[in-house]
Design an enzyme around this catalytic site. Sequence first.
Site, PDB file in Angstrom:
ATOM      1  N   LYS A 203       8.271 -21.943  -8.143  1.00 62.34           N
ATOM      2  CA  LYS A 203       7.566 -21.612  -6.264  1.00 62.34           C
ATOM      3  C   LYS A 203       8.370 -20.135  -6.483  1.00 62.34           C
ATOM      4  O   LYS A 203       7.437 -18.815  -6.059  1.00 62.34           O
ATOM      5  CB  LYS A 203       7.345 -22.385  -5.617  1.00 62.34           C
ATOM      6  CG  LYS A 203       7.748 -21.385  -4.646  1.00 62.34           C
ATOM      7  CD  LYS A 203       6.435 -20.364  -3.767  1.00 62.34           C
ATOM      8  CE  LYS A 203       6.449 -19.535  -2.781  1.00 62.34           C
ATOM      9  NZ  LYS A 203       5.531 -19.631  -1.780  1.00 62.34           N
ATOM     10  N   CYS A 257       8.178 -13.193   1.925  1.00 66.97           N
ATOM     11  CA  CYS A 257       7.821 -14.044   0.411  1.00 66.97           C
ATOM     12  C   CYS A 257       8.859 -13.063  -0.954  1.00 66.97           C
ATOM     13  O   CYS A 257       9.975 -13.398  -1.092  1.00 66.97           O
ATOM     14  CB  CYS A 257       6.760 -14.573   0.209  1.00 66.97           C
ATOM     15  SG  CYS A 257       6.327 -14.687   1.595  1.00 66.97           S
TER      16      CYS A 257
HETATM   17  N1  SAJ Z   1       2.669  -4.768  -2.963  1.00 65.01           N
HETATM   18  C1  SAJ Z   1       2.921  -3.431  -3.898  1.00 65.01           C
HETATM   19  N2  SAJ Z   1       1.715  -3.498  -4.309  1.00 65.01           N
HETATM   20  C2  SAJ Z   1       1.039  -4.472  -5.196  1.00 65.01           C
HETATM   21  C3  SAJ Z   1       0.525  -5.322  -4.629  1.00 65.01           C
HETATM   22  C4  SAJ Z   1       1.660  -5.496  -3.292  1.00 65.01           C
HETATM   23  O1  SAJ Z   1       3.397  -2.485  -3.618  1.00 65.01           O
HETATM   24  O2  SAJ Z   1       0.089  -3.868  -6.072  1.00 65.01           O
HETATM   25  C5  SAJ Z   1       3.183  -4.872  -1.967  1.00 65.01           C
HETATM   26  C6  SAJ Z   1       2.655  -5.184  -0.242  1.00 65.01           C
HETATM   27  O3  SAJ Z   1       1.802  -3.770   0.000  1.00 65.01           O
HETATM   28  C7  SAJ Z   1       3.688  -5.714   0.163  1.00 65.01           C
HETATM   29  C8  SAJ Z   1       4.137  -6.795  -0.607  1.00 65.01           C
HETATM   30  O4  SAJ Z   1       4.267  -6.125  -2.021  1.00 65.01           O
HETATM   31  O5  SAJ Z   1       4.247  -5.136   1.217  1.00 65.01           O
HETATM   32  C9  SAJ Z   1       4.305  -7.811  -0.349  1.00 65.01           C
HETATM   33  O6  SAJ Z   1       2.770  -8.343  -0.215  1.00 65.01           O
HETATM   34  P1  SAJ Z   1       1.736  -9.157  -1.627  1.00 65.01           P
HETATM   35  O7  SAJ Z   1       0.232  -9.342  -0.946  1.00 65.01           O
HETATM   36  O8  SAJ Z   1       1.406  -8.912  -3.093  1.00 65.01           O
HETATM   37  O9  SAJ Z   1       1.852 -11.127  -0.782  1.00 65.01           O
HETATM   38  P2  SAJ Z   1       2.068 -11.432   0.132  1.00 65.01           P
HETATM   39  O10 SAJ Z   1       4.219 -11.558  -0.075  1.00 65.01           O
HETATM   40  O11 SAJ Z   1       1.720 -10.766   0.929  1.00 65.01           O
HETATM   41  O12 SAJ Z   1       2.336 -13.230  -0.464  1.00 65.01           O
HETATM   42  C10 SAJ Z   1       3.176 -13.481  -1.889  1.00 65.01           C
HETATM   43  C11 SAJ Z   1       2.082 -14.509  -2.599  1.00 65.01           C
HETATM   44  N3  SAJ Z   1       1.874 -14.278  -3.566  1.00 65.01           N
HETATM   45  C12 SAJ Z   1       2.498 -14.211  -4.705  1.00 65.01           C
HETATM   46  O13 SAJ Z   1       1.240 -13.398  -5.003  1.00 65.01           O
HETATM   47  C13 SAJ Z   1       2.537 -14.332  -5.850  1.00 65.01           C
HETATM   48  C14 SAJ Z   1       1.531 -15.658  -2.074  1.00 65.01           C
HETATM   49  O14 SAJ Z   1       0.784 -16.133  -2.289  1.00 65.01           O
HETATM   50  C15 SAJ Z   1       2.675 -16.685  -1.829  1.00 65.01           C
HETATM   51  O15 SAJ Z   1       2.645 -17.412  -0.633  1.00 65.01           O
HETATM   52  C16 SAJ Z   1       4.117 -15.532  -0.502  1.00 65.01           C
HETATM   53  O16 SAJ Z   1       3.537 -14.505  -1.457  1.00 65.01           O
HETATM   54  C17 SAJ Z   1       4.378 -16.361   0.059  1.00 65.01           C
HETATM   55  O17 SAJ Z   1       4.794 -17.371   1.128  1.00 65.01           O
HETATM   56  O18 SAJ Z   1       5.996 -17.222  -0.601  1.00 65.01           O
END
Ligand code: SAJ
Length: 408
Positions: A203, A257
């Site tokens: 995880k 996360c």
């Molecule tokens: N972000 C970027 N560039 C990207 C993708 C995301 O800058 O290409 C930023 C987003 O804007 C945000 C942050 O990263 O600020 C995180 O967003 P996210 O959409 O990547 O992820 P979370 O935090 O909403 O959810 C993540 C997910 N993990 C993965 O994709 C590996 C989700 O599946 C998990 O369940 C969650 O963390 C968790 O609860 O652990």
Amino acid sequence: MKNINVIGLGYIGLPTALMFAKSGVNVIGVDYNIELVNSLKSGKLTFEEDGLDELFAKALSNGIEFSNEYSQSEIYIVAVPTPYVKESKKIDPSYVISAVNSVLDVCVKGAIICIESTISPGTIDRFVRPIIEERGFIIGQDVHLVHTPERIIPGNMIYELEHNSRTIGCDDNEIGEKVKELYSSFCKGEMIITDIRSAEMSKVVENTFRDINIAFANELAKICRQDNMDVYEIIKTANMHPRVNILQPGPGVGGHCISVDPWFLVGDYPSLTNLIWEARKINDSMPNFVLGRIRQIMKEHNIHDVSKVGLYGLTYKENVDDTRESPTLQLLEAMDEHLAFGIKSYDPFVKEMIVEGQYHNFDEFMNDVEIVVIMVSHNEIKENIECLKDKIILDTRNICHLPGTYKL
Ligand code: SAJ
């Protein structure tokens, strides 16, 4: 029909409890927050998420109950927060420990405790097993421990609850199978049974992988800025290679996360986590990088008054109402440290007043600013991009293609 307690009714626990209830499981949702429980009892949801209203209605009609008290049950799903201690970068397991202790006060012999909260690898061995044994319970007989880390993404939680694959970490395969059967009441994804330590580690590894990938994109954005190259064009082109998949640069990494879990590894393995640590530093540097871009653009346009600048978006990402660790809030904090006040902000999802200079009306916000900084790509701004045509725009999310738009 099984009787379960879902403990912790936040972003993960609540949709999970509702999903079980919708699928015919007898659920009691438990949270120590009296206000939150009262709100749910009166039929009011505590946060916004696509499809959550309908799911809530279905769960209520299937008889889901909410309470501050743990009740006797055979299965407990624990989805409480697991913050990290800023100084040591290690996990603070106190909410998990307290939930497990409360379960032990009421559970039936042979009860299964499934921990869904993200925990640093080794947390169950180091903190959870000892407290159970200290209380005279025999693990594997009196209670069974399982780690079922959640994987759902805010913004698409309901779909992902149903369709994502799941990991079930356990000591005993038979118990793993029972838990698999319970989750299969709603989960159509593949479910892999493994040991607890591997479930904990995988995880944290998933979120760390994403953090590092985003850090790479952010580092590329900085390199490209220096020599005026188009980072988006370069990533798009590189991603056409069948084995390359670079994520998108942005104003920083927020949420509870991805910006937190890698620290668990740094805290536990400080001398082995150079790459992970560096990625965290790069992502954490992005709000300041945006601030630097704002300063350059203000200079270029001879604007000296920061109150002419408006930050669009306060949440950590698009179309959610969660502001935890949000890049915009990090940026505002950095400004505050330099005694720079007066910048404006607006977010359609944030109804309460959380920062100074915050607007609650899109048109008023647009009227009062000259420079708009797109921090979050909510659908609202995407659908109203034409309203920006007379503004100076800094777009950190690459959604605006109006002429003259500045990028990261
Ligand atoms: N972000 C970027 N560039 C990207 C993708 C995301 O800058 O290409 C930023 C987003 O804007 C945000 C942050 O990263 O600020 C995180 O967003 P996210 O959409 O990547 O992820 P979370 O935090 O909403 O959810 C993540 C997910 N993990 C993965 O994709 C590996 C989700 O599946 C998990 O369940 C969650 O963390 C968790 O609860 O652990």
